[in-house]
Design a protein around this motif. Structure first.
Motif, PDB file in Angstrom:
ATOM      1  N   GLU A  55      29.402  57.417  44.214  1.00  0.00           N
ATOM      2  CA  GLU A  55      30.337  56.294  44.230  1.00  0.00           C
ATOM      3  C   GLU A  55      29.871  55.273  45.255  1.00  0.00           C
ATOM      4  N   ASP A  56      29.170  54.250  44.770  1.00  0.00           N
ATOM      5  CA  ASP A  56      28.618  53.184  45.611  1.00  0.00           C
ATOM      6  C   ASP A  56      28.423  51.989  44.691  1.00  0.00           C
ATOM      7  N   ASP A  57      29.242  50.950  44.864  1.00  0.00           N
ATOM      8  CA  ASP A  57      29.170  49.781  43.986  1.00  0.00           C
ATOM      9  C   ASP A  57      27.838  49.055  44.044  1.00  0.00           C
ATOM     10  N   ALA A  58      27.052  49.274  45.108  1.00  0.00           N
ATOM     11  CA  ALA A  58      25.752  48.619  45.233  1.00  0.00           C
ATOM     12  C   ALA A  58      24.645  49.377  44.481  1.00  0.00           C
ATOM     13  N   LEU A  59      24.946  50.580  43.992  1.00  0.00           N
ATOM     14  CA  LEU A  59      23.989  51.325  43.172  1.00  0.00           C
ATOM     15  C   LEU A  59      24.063  50.842  41.740  1.00  0.00           C
ATOM     16  N   SER A  60      22.951  50.890  41.049  1.00  0.00           N
ATOM     17  CA  SER A  60      22.941  50.629  39.608  1.00  0.00           C
ATOM     18  C   SER A  60      23.474  51.859  38.884  1.00  0.00           C
ATOM     19  N   GLN A  61      23.837  51.695  37.615  1.00  0.00           N
ATOM     20  CA  GLN A  61      24.341  52.818  36.824  1.00  0.00           C
ATOM     21  C   GLN A  61      23.357  53.985  36.847  1.00  0.00           C
ATOM     22  N   ALA A  62      22.076  53.692  36.618  1.00  0.00           N
ATOM     23  CA  ALA A  62      20.984  54.664  36.757  1.00  0.00           C
ATOM     24  C   ALA A  62      20.008  54.006  37.726  1.00  0.00           C
ATOM     25  N   HIS A  63      20.046  54.374  38.989  1.00  0.00           N
ATOM     26  CA  HIS A  63      19.337  53.647  40.037  1.00  0.00           C
ATOM     27  C   HIS A  63      17.892  54.115  40.211  1.00  0.00           C
ATOM     28  N   PHE A  64      17.699  55.429  40.387  1.00  0.00           N
ATOM     29  CA  PHE A  64      16.331  55.937  40.471  1.00  0.00           C
ATOM     30  C   PHE A  64      16.219  57.297  39.811  1.00  0.00           C
ATOM     31  N   LEU A  65      14.974  57.647  39.489  1.00  0.00           N
ATOM     32  CA  LEU A  65      14.622  58.896  38.831  1.00  0.00           C
ATOM     33  C   LEU A  65      13.675  59.654  39.742  1.00  0.00           C
TER      34      LEU A  65
END
Length: 123
Positions: free
Chosen positions: A37-47
């Motif tokens: 839960e972090d609004d600054a993260l993208s839906q899928a941020h990193f892999l």
């Protein structure tokens, strides 16, 4: 075995995920393996994927970027004690379980703008 920890700027642990051969997606979307839960993260941020020589972090074209040890990356071979900043969240990569997180000169989570280097305590 490798472990990704979500940590606070004071070094305390928030969350922990064991990394395996299965690809691991972190983001704020329901499709993520690790939902943060972090609004600054993208839906899928990193892999994070398992490679023959270790683990590889790949930024998934996130809006605010992914930073490893203060450097913006599109891809990065993870090493023990790497500190990852994504959105407003900090993560710590380790190859062994730990309860101590070394965060020397790491940027504060709120100090990023898209496309710019995060500020460290020395800025």
């Amino acid at each position: 075995m490798a472990i990704l920890y979500q940590v606070r700027i004071d070094g305390s642990q928030v969350e922990r995920w064991e990394l395996t051969a299965k690809p691991f997606v972190l983001g704020r979307g329901e499709c993520s393996d690790a939902l943060v839960e972090d609004d600054a993260l993208s839906q899928a941020h990193f892999l994070i994927t398992k490679e023959a020589e270790g683990f590889l972090l790949i930024d998934l074209h996130s809006t605010n970027g992914t930073w490893v040890n203060g450097e913006r990356v599109s891809a990065h071979k993870l090493r023990p004690k790497n500190v990852i900043l994504a959105g407003g969240s900090l993560f710590y990569f380790s190859d062994v379980p730990t309860s101590t997180f070394l965060l020397p000169g790491i940027a504060t989570p709120a100090a990023t703008d898209a496309g710019t280097r995060p500020r460290t305590g020395a800025d």
